[in-house]
Motif scaffolding. Structure first.
Motif, PDB file in Angstrom:
ATOM      1  N   SER A 120       6.169  -4.020 -11.288  1.00 36.30           N
ATOM      2  CA  SER A 120       7.464  -3.589 -10.737  1.00 36.30           C
ATOM      3  C   SER A 120       7.436  -3.663  -9.220  1.00 36.30           C
ATOM      4  CB  SER A 120       7.784  -2.168 -11.175  1.00 36.30           C
ATOM      5  OG  SER A 120       7.952  -2.129 -12.571  1.00 36.30           O
ATOM      6  N   THR A 121       6.296  -3.287  -8.653  1.00 33.65           N
ATOM      7  CA  THR A 121       6.164  -3.351  -7.200  1.00 33.65           C
ATOM      8  C   THR A 121       6.386  -4.777  -6.704  1.00 33.65           C
ATOM      9  OG1 THR A 121       4.562  -1.566  -7.362  1.00 33.65           O
ATOM     10  CG2 THR A 121       4.637  -2.785  -5.293  1.00 33.65           C
ATOM     11  N   MET A 122       5.780  -5.719  -7.411  1.00 35.90           N
ATOM     12  CA  MET A 122       5.933  -7.114  -7.025  1.00 35.90           C
ATOM     13  C   MET A 122       7.400  -7.541  -7.124  1.00 35.90           C
ATOM     14  SD  MET A 122       4.070 -10.391  -8.694  1.00 35.90           S
ATOM     15  CE  MET A 122       4.898 -11.955  -8.774  1.00 35.90           C
TER      16      MET A 122
ATOM     17  N   ASP B 273      13.399  -6.544 -14.791  1.00 32.54           N
ATOM     18  CA  ASP B 273      12.272  -5.643 -15.079  1.00 32.54           C
ATOM     19  C   ASP B 273      12.420  -5.154 -16.516  1.00 32.54           C
ATOM     20  OD1 ASP B 273      10.065  -4.080 -14.920  1.00 32.54           O
ATOM     21  OD2 ASP B 273      10.626  -3.109 -13.025  1.00 32.54           O
ATOM     22  N   GLU B 274      11.558  -5.664 -17.372  1.00 36.87           N
ATOM     23  CA  GLU B 274      11.594  -5.342 -18.793  1.00 36.87           C
ATOM     24  C   GLU B 274      12.995  -5.496 -19.382  1.00 36.87           C
ATOM     25  OE1 GLU B 274       8.881  -2.927 -20.226  1.00 36.87           O
ATOM     26  OE2 GLU B 274       7.746  -2.582 -18.405  1.00 36.87           O
ATOM     27  N   PRO B 275      13.562  -6.671 -19.313  1.00 40.31           N
ATOM     28  CA  PRO B 275      14.950  -6.849 -19.764  1.00 40.31           C
ATOM     29  C   PRO B 275      15.109  -6.613 -21.261  1.00 40.31           C
ATOM     30  CG  PRO B 275      13.932  -8.978 -19.346  1.00 40.31           C
ATOM     31  CD  PRO B 275      12.967  -7.936 -18.854  1.00 40.31           C
TER      32      PRO B 275
ATOM     33  N   ASP C 157      -3.369   0.892  -3.394  1.00 40.40           N
ATOM     34  CA  ASP C 157      -2.992  -0.501  -3.159  1.00 40.40           C
ATOM     35  C   ASP C 157      -2.367  -1.027  -4.435  1.00 40.40           C
ATOM     36  OD1 ASP C 157      -3.699  -0.666  -0.574  1.00 40.40           O
ATOM     37  OD2 ASP C 157      -5.672  -1.575  -0.916  1.00 40.40           O
ATOM     38  N   ALA C 158      -1.039  -1.079  -4.478  1.00 41.62           N
ATOM     39  CA  ALA C 158      -0.363  -1.534  -5.686  1.00 41.62           C
ATOM     40  C   ALA C 158      -0.436  -3.050  -5.802  1.00 41.62           C
ATOM     41  CB  ALA C 158       1.079  -1.058  -5.683  1.00 41.62           C
ATOM     42  N   LEU C 159      -0.388  -3.732  -4.680  1.00 38.96           N
ATOM     43  CA  LEU C 159      -0.561  -5.186  -4.662  1.00 38.96           C
ATOM     44  C   LEU C 159      -1.669  -5.507  -3.662  1.00 38.96           C
ATOM     45  CD1 LEU C 159       3.187  -6.351  -4.510  1.00 38.96           C
ATOM     46  CD2 LEU C 159       1.725  -6.188  -6.544  1.00 38.96           C
TER      47      LEU C 159
ATOM     48  N   GLY D 179       1.054  -7.739 -17.699  1.00 37.63           N
ATOM     49  CA  GLY D 179      -0.079  -6.986 -17.186  1.00 37.63           C
ATOM     50  C   GLY D 179       0.009  -5.554 -17.629  1.00 37.63           C
ATOM     51  N   PRO D 180      -1.127  -4.856 -17.568  1.00 41.49           N
ATOM     52  CA  PRO D 180      -1.138  -3.463 -18.024  1.00 41.49           C
ATOM     53  C   PRO D 180      -0.276  -2.565 -17.140  1.00 41.49           C
ATOM     54  CG  PRO D 180      -3.248  -4.063 -17.061  1.00 41.49           C
ATOM     55  CD  PRO D 180      -2.446  -5.315 -17.139  1.00 41.49           C
ATOM     56  N   SER D 181       0.022  -1.415 -17.672  1.00 33.18           N
ATOM     57  CA  SER D 181       0.831  -0.443 -16.936  1.00 33.18           C
ATOM     58  C   SER D 181       0.129  -0.051 -15.642  1.00 33.18           C
ATOM     59  CB  SER D 181       1.064   0.777 -17.817  1.00 33.18           C
ATOM     60  OG  SER D 181       1.946   1.655 -17.180  1.00 33.18           O
ATOM     61  N   GLY D 182       0.881   0.011 -14.579  1.00 36.68           N
ATOM     62  CA  GLY D 182       0.321   0.406 -13.289  1.00 36.68           C
ATOM     63  C   GLY D 182      -0.335  -0.732 -12.544  1.00 36.68           C
TER      64      GLY D 182
ATOM     65  N   ARG E  96       0.857  -1.187   0.000  1.00 37.74           N
ATOM     66  CA  ARG E  96       0.000   0.000   0.000  1.00 37.74           C
ATOM     67  C   ARG E  96       0.892   1.235   0.000  1.00 37.74           C
ATOM     68  NH1 ARG E  96      -3.057  -1.349   4.385  1.00 37.74           N
ATOM     69  NH2 ARG E  96      -4.294  -2.661   3.012  1.00 37.74           N
ATOM     70  N   TYR E  97       0.635   2.137  -0.909  1.00 40.84           N
ATOM     71  CA  TYR E  97       1.362   3.410  -0.920  1.00 40.84           C
ATOM     72  C   TYR E  97       0.447   4.488  -0.385  1.00 40.84           C
ATOM     73  CZ  TYR E  97       4.922   1.274  -3.882  1.00 40.84           C
ATOM     74  OH  TYR E  97       5.915   0.483  -4.375  1.00 40.84           O
ATOM     75  N   ASP E  98       0.928   5.201   0.592  1.00 40.82           N
ATOM     76  CA  ASP E  98       0.140   6.292   1.168  1.00 40.82           C
ATOM     77  C   ASP E  98       0.841   7.599   0.827  1.00 40.82           C
ATOM     78  OD1 ASP E  98      -1.483   7.907   2.579  1.00 40.82           O
ATOM     79  OD2 ASP E  98      -1.361   6.795   4.466  1.00 40.82           O
TER      80      ASP E  98
END
Ligand SMILES: Nc1ncnc2c1ncn2[C@@H]1O[C@H](COP(=O)(O)OP(=O)(O)OP(=O)(O)O)[C@@H](O)[C@H]1O
Ligand SMILES: [Mg+2]
Lengths: 381, 240
Positions: B57-59, B176-178, B31-33, B50-53, B22-24
């Protein structure tokens, strides 16, 4: 360079630091220039102070070891008696006591004449040395002439001169006295005190081995002779030399203070450079942290960069300051080697140390800031 | 696939259990995840799409111990590593995890070999140089050891980055996006390298990607949508 390479292999932080600095050489160079100026200012101003002091002390000669006792004119005492002299000798034991009679006299040689100071001294050899002839242990007959008088008449030992009505054979010509002295022999003629009509002495010169001994003798003379009534005025030059030393101490501190300000400015410029370079390298530092480089290693690396800047600037600044010191000493006191004295080396070490400390302190904040950032934040596009 | 079938029985090397991130950001809560359960086994190649956002990356950051989850547990080789200190996380990243980024993130002032050595530079590791050179040869850059990044092509840079990720023989490689900055052909060669690594070294590779060709090489593809894993693809084996 090979030494640096070798060191870099052993201390990788050094390798990284060096490479990072080489990235923007102009910027690093300017930061180093700031430190160079600061270190140069501190070291050279410090050495400048030393030179000034040496020059001044040179001028003063060793009058610091002299105490001159004169009658207390304000109390109506006009001359010092044999009894006073005996008391002074007793009070200032371990020193050389030379009672002096003094008046102005007309000195004649052939057609030439001049007014000079005539001193009556039994033992002028205790105070002065000769360039020509020999100053006798006890001066009974003949005259000793100062360099100024000798030059004026073109005198040598063995010549004769007339002082007032009396003719003297010259036994010695004195060495030129450079320092300031209360009994200045340069423009004087010295004869035996018995040739004076007056019985009393106009002053007594006490010469000690050291400045401290002179001060002690002066105190002792004051205590003994001025116990009940004020008989004498004691004038000691050691207090003047102390004052002069204190003055130059303050002057030096002031000069170094000025130098420190420029170093402070240099510190700010290093802070700025390091901050800029860490902001630019934000992502790189993020990657370092991501692949497992610890926070403290990042801090170490950045501090090392700052220290390298400071060290480079310090060494160059110190070398320049040393050159300036040599030139200054050659110019002012005609002795380039006077630069290499412990005080000056201390200034150099101090200046380089200050430069290094300033740089590392200036690196602290950028280092802490860069290492403190979380790699996720640094790497977010 | 049959070769990899056998590894399916081994324990997962990295695992997320009910992870919430969760990003506050000043009032607004994202809630990113939203409860991720995920596991990867040694030698497995997982593509994350998965779509952008959507939280990919968070995962990956949570998997790579770069970020701590708000809720849930991260297990590395069966050990709970959720609440490690920064120093322990860093040590664990160095020991077990390799990273490959879309932008390569090589250090421009260091040569290829020095870049590969970089994760070992601040420790006592006498044969790191040798390993770095071996790895560069392994990824086909034996003739570029002393080149600086600006003297290398994009694909070569990514190979250097992969070699760097492998210098400490990690069990997990996170990417991440190699292939994000590479053309099709170069991207394919990087993916082939990944595939070989999973087989040669039993490394688990988790690669976040928008690039559909990645899932062709992966053992399986998971899809994140709005912080959740899509069930319909979780079970699905990749379409070869
Ligand atoms: N530090 C942060 N602070 C606030 N919100 C964040 C932060 N990091 C990520 N987010 C949010 O979390 C969500 C997921 O972001 P994430 O970067 O994981 O997406 P992504 O799937 O990688 O997207 P992309 O494919 O564009 O890279 C986004 O809505 C993003 O705005
Ligand atoms: Mg992303």
């Amino acid at each position: 360079m090979s030494l640096l390479d070798d060191l870099s292999r052993r201390f990788p932080a050094l390798l990284m630091a060096r490479r990072n600095l080489s990235r923007n050489q102009l910027r690093s160079g300017l930061a180093v220039l700031g430190i160079i100026i600061g270190v140069f200012a501190i070291a050279s101003l410090g050495m400048f102070g030393t030179t000034l002091r040496a020059g001044a002390t040179d001028q003063l000669g060793d009058i610091g070891n002299e105490v001159v006792v004169s009658p207390a004119f304000s109390e109506g005492v006009t001359e010092l008696t044999e009894r006073d002299v005996t008391q002074i000798e007793r009070a200032a034991s371990g020193t050389t006591v030379v009672p002096v009679k003094q008046r102005q006299a007309l000195v004649t040689r052939g057609d030439e004449r001049t007014v000079a100071t005539l001193y009556g001294m039994e033992r002028p050899g205790a105070l002065y040395t000769a360039t020509d002839g020999r100053v006798p242990d006890r001066l009974r007959q003949g005259a000793v002439v100062g360099s100024g008088v000798a030059e004026r008449f073109g005198l040598q030992a063995g010549n004769s001169i007339t002082v007032d009505e009396q003719t003297y054979r010259i036994v010695a010509v004195l060495t030129q006295q450079d320092g300031i002295s209360l009994v200045d022999p340069n423009n004087a003629v010295i004869v035996s005190p018995t040739d004076f009509e007056a019985d009393g002495y106009s002053q007594v010169v006490v010469t000690a081995e050291t400045g401290e001994a002179a001060t002690a003798a002066a105190d002792e003379i004051r205590d003994t002779l001025n116990g009940r009534e004020e008989r004498v005025t004691v004038f000691e030059l050691s207090s003047i030399t102390e004052g002069i030393n204190a003055f130059f101490g303050i002057l030096n501190a002031f000069l170094i203070g000025i130098g420190s300000i420029s170093l402070l400015v240099a510190g700010v410029s290093i802070l700025n450079v390091m901050l800029m370079s860490t902001v630019e390298r934000r992502e790189e530092i993020g990657v370092l942290r991501a692949v497992g480089v610890q926070k403290r290693d990042v801090i170490r690396m950045i501090l090392l960069e700052a220290a390298l800047l400071g060290f480079a600037g310090g060494v160059v600044g110190a070398v320049l300051a040393l050159g300036a010191g040599i030139a200054l000493n050659q110019f002012v006191i005609d002795d380039a080697l006077a630069t290499f004295q412990p005080v000056n080396l201390l200034y150099l070490v101090l200046a380089v140390g200050f430069g290094l400390i300033t740089s590392v302190l200036s690196g602290l904040y950028p280092a802490w800031k860069a290492a403190g950032e979380r790699p996720v934040d640094a790497l977010r596009k | 696939m049959s070769l990899r079938e056998s590894t399916k029985t081994t324990e997962p090397i990295i695992e997320l259990r009910d992870v919430v991130k969760r990003y506050d950001t000043g009032g607004e809560v994202v809630d990113a995840l939203k409860g991720i359960d995920f596991a990867a086994k040694p030698g497995e190649f997982v593509a994350v799409m998965g779509p952008s956002g959507s939280g990919k990356s968070t995962m990956l950051n949570v998997l790579g111990l770069l970020d701590a989850p708000t809720e849930g547990t991260v297990l590395l080789d069966g050990r709970d590593v959720t609440d490690l200190s920064d120093e322990e996380q860093t040590k664990e990243r160095k020991r077990s995890i390799g990273f490959v980024f879309q932008n390569f993130y090589l250090i421009p002032t260091l040569t290829a070999t020095e870049n590969v050595e970089m994760p070992t530079l601040f420790g006592d590791d006498p044969d790191a140089r040798e390993r770095a050179e071996d790895l560069l040869r392994r990824v086909g850059l034996g003739d570029r050891l002393d080149h600086r990044p600006n003297e290398l092509s994009g694909g070569q840079k990514q190979r250097v980055a992969i070699a760097r990720a492998l210098i400490n023989s990690p069990r997990i490689l996170l990417a991440d996006e190699p292939t994000g900055n590479l053309d099709q052909k170069t991207g394919r060669s990087v993916l082939e390298l990944f595939l070989e690594l999973t087989e040669e070294r039993d490394v688990a590779i988790i690669a976040v990607t928008h690039d559909p060709q990645v899932s062709k090489y992966a053992d399986r593809t998971i899809t994140l949508v709005d912080g959740r894993m899509q069930d319909w693809e979780m079970a699905g084996v990749t379409d070869q």
